[in-house]
Design a protein around this motif. Structure first.
Motif, PDB file in Angstrom:
ATOM      1  N   PRO A   1      52.422  86.831 -20.438  1.00 14.18           N
ATOM      2  CA  PRO A   1      52.736  85.838 -19.889  1.00 14.18           C
ATOM      3  C   PRO A   1      52.971  85.288 -21.791  1.00 14.18           C
ATOM      4  CG  PRO A   1      50.532  86.165 -20.425  1.00 14.18           C
ATOM      5  CD  PRO A   1      51.337  86.986 -20.212  1.00 14.18           C
ATOM      6  N   LYS A   2      53.083  83.612 -21.074  1.00 13.91           N
ATOM      7  CA  LYS A   2      53.951  82.667 -22.801  1.00 13.91           C
ATOM      8  C   LYS A   2      52.452  81.454 -22.709  1.00 13.91           C
ATOM      9  CE  LYS A   2      58.199  83.506 -23.247  1.00 13.91           C
ATOM     10  NZ  LYS A   2      58.251  85.358 -22.880  1.00 13.91           N
TER      11      LYS A   2
ATOM     12  N   HIS B   1      45.570  93.940 -32.831  1.00 15.03           N
ATOM     13  CA  HIS B   1      45.833  95.153 -31.713  1.00 15.03           C
ATOM     14  C   HIS B   1      45.538  95.223 -30.507  1.00 15.03           C
ATOM     15  CE1 HIS B   1      46.499  98.317 -35.088  1.00 15.03           C
ATOM     16  NE2 HIS B   1      45.476  97.532 -35.990  1.00 15.03           N
ATOM     17  N   PHE B   2      44.709  94.317 -29.175  1.00 15.23           N
ATOM     18  CA  PHE B   2      44.605  94.140 -28.536  1.00 15.23           C
ATOM     19  C   PHE B   2      45.756  93.464 -27.604  1.00 15.23           C
ATOM     20  CE2 PHE B   2      42.748  91.290 -24.968  1.00 15.23           C
ATOM     21  CZ  PHE B   2      42.087  91.979 -23.825  1.00 15.23           C
ATOM     22  N   ASP B   3      46.336  92.509 -28.129  1.00 16.15           N
ATOM     23  CA  ASP B   3      47.661  92.246 -27.954  1.00 16.15           C
ATOM     24  C   ASP B   3      48.627  93.086 -27.811  1.00 16.15           C
ATOM     25  OD1 ASP B   3      45.992  89.232 -27.386  1.00 16.15           O
ATOM     26  OD2 ASP B   3      47.300  88.869 -28.891  1.00 16.15           O
TER      27      ASP B   3
ATOM     28  N   ILE C   1      49.217  91.286 -20.372  1.00  8.47           N
ATOM     29  CA  ILE C   1      49.203  90.430 -20.083  1.00  8.47           C
ATOM     30  C   ILE C   1      48.677  88.951 -21.147  1.00  8.47           C
ATOM     31  CG2 ILE C   1      48.187  90.736 -17.290  1.00  8.47           C
ATOM     32  CD1 ILE C   1      45.321  90.195 -18.376  1.00  8.47           C
ATOM     33  N   GLU C   2      48.387  89.573 -22.525  1.00 11.36           N
ATOM     34  CA  GLU C   2      48.516  88.738 -23.215  1.00 11.36           C
ATOM     35  C   GLU C   2      50.005  88.610 -23.871  1.00 11.36           C
ATOM     36  OE1 GLU C   2      45.578  87.773 -25.603  1.00 11.36           O
ATOM     37  OE2 GLU C   2      44.988  87.858 -23.727  1.00 11.36           O
ATOM     38  N   PRO C   3      50.140  87.214 -24.691  1.00  8.63           N
ATOM     39  CA  PRO C   3      51.933  86.955 -25.263  1.00  8.63           C
ATOM     40  C   PRO C   3      51.993  88.561 -25.868  1.00  8.63           C
ATOM     41  CG  PRO C   3      50.493  85.236 -25.259  1.00  8.63           C
ATOM     42  CD  PRO C   3      49.377  85.938 -24.997  1.00  8.63           C
ATOM     43  N   GLU C   4      53.368  88.903 -26.309  1.00 10.34           N
ATOM     44  CA  GLU C   4      54.135  89.116 -26.735  1.00 10.34           C
ATOM     45  C   GLU C   4      53.541  88.668 -27.972  1.00 10.34           C
ATOM     46  OE1 GLU C   4      55.340  92.954 -28.125  1.00 10.34           O
ATOM     47  OE2 GLU C   4      55.707  92.104 -26.051  1.00 10.34           O
TER      48      GLU C   4
END
Length: 300
Positions: A18-19, A147-149, A154-157
């Motif tokens: 997502p953005k 590290h989670f992202d 479903i987190e932004p890059e």
């Protein structure tokens, strides 16, 4: 073929992620805003317990502690994200947090949120529900979030570490600025007595002592044996191996990149920050954290 498929998976992953966008002054993604009306109209109850945190500050740890304090060992294992629904999530693979919370058969209901204090549904305040807020020092928090992202589709890059660190300082993270989040919840504690504010570092230092404080806030009196058992159950290494606590059953998380529960330590930031990054961070921190009563420890 394998290299090609891995590359295309990565590309697809980047496209599907997502953005970030500005939502009433806070960076958010659609997975936390698309169900907004239902989130805001959520009907809290007086005995609800809301676990509020900035992401990656010890949410699962405290959720597990509360679940064990109230419900002990369950006969049938249920994943933590079903026992303690994530109120604002709205995603095809994860369902609707509001629906999960509404359907909770337990009393009290344990519900988690990462919402900044100004976004919390007003029924929690009206019903005088109890709220447990957990805060973690900014340096370890940003490392854990990074590290989670990397592993959460479903987190932004996240991009590389140094650009991520810049974005963190600017508050361009899902759920907004860490500085605003911890400070505004701390301010709320001054006017709302049913709020217990905990620090991740204190819990690492002495889990038993922090459970005692939590019990005192909640009016619980577990036996010595029960408390000892809970402290053992919620030890990081044990939870990391527990499929009902470690989120390994969630399809949007890629454990090949990083585990959901990585280290659970205080001071791991030293393995990520360069000397220059650390100095810049400290300077920036001073300009943003003005309240002398809110103090964090980045080592113990």
């Amino acid at each position: 073929v394998n290299e090609f498929s891995e590359l295309s998976v990565k590309k697809m992953d980047a496209i599907l992620r997502p953005k970030l966008f500005d939502f009433h002054g806070v960076s958010m993604t659609k997975f936390f805003t698309e169900n907004w009306e239902n989130i805001q109209n959520f009907q809290a109850r007086p005995d609800d317990i809301l676990i509020a945190t900035y992401p990656k500050a010890g949410t699962t740890w405290v959720s597990n502690i509360l679940d064990l304090l109230y419900f002990g060992q369950r006969e049938k294992p249920i994943p933590i994200y079903e026992r303690v629904p994530f109120l604002e999530i709205f995603h095809s693979a994860m369902g609707s947090g509001v629906d999960l919370a509404d359907k909770l058969p337990t009393s009290p209901r344990l519900i988690k949120t990462h919402l900044p204090v100004q976004f919390v549904p007003k029924s929690f305040w009206e019903q005088k529900s109890r709220i447990v807020y957990v805060a973690r020092n900014a340096k370890d928090n940003v490392v854990s979030y990074f590290h989670f992202d990397r592993m959460n589709k479903i987190e932004p890059e996240p991009g590389d570490w140094s650009s991520y660190l810049q974005r963190f300082k600017q508050g361009e993270m899902v759920f907004g600025s860490w500085y605003d989040h911890v400070s505004n919840w701390w301010k709320k504690k001054q006017t709302y007595s049913n709020l217990h504010y905990m620090f991740f570092e204190d819990m690492v230092e002495d889990t038993g002592r922090e459970i005692d404080k939590l019990c005192s806030f909640l009016g619980l009196t577990p036996s010595v044996e029960e408390k000892t058992r809970i402290v053992g159950e919620v030890h990081f290494d044990k939870m990391k191996k527990d499929d009902m606590a470690n989120y390994s059953t969630v399809p949007v998380l890629n454990f090949k990149i990083s585990p959901f529960m990585r280290k659970g330590k205080v001071g791991d930031w030293k393995n990520h920050f360069t000397v220059a990054q650390n100095e810049e961070f400290d300077e920036d921190y001073k300009t943003k954290m003005k309240d002398p009563t809110l103090q964090f420890r980045s080592k113990i």
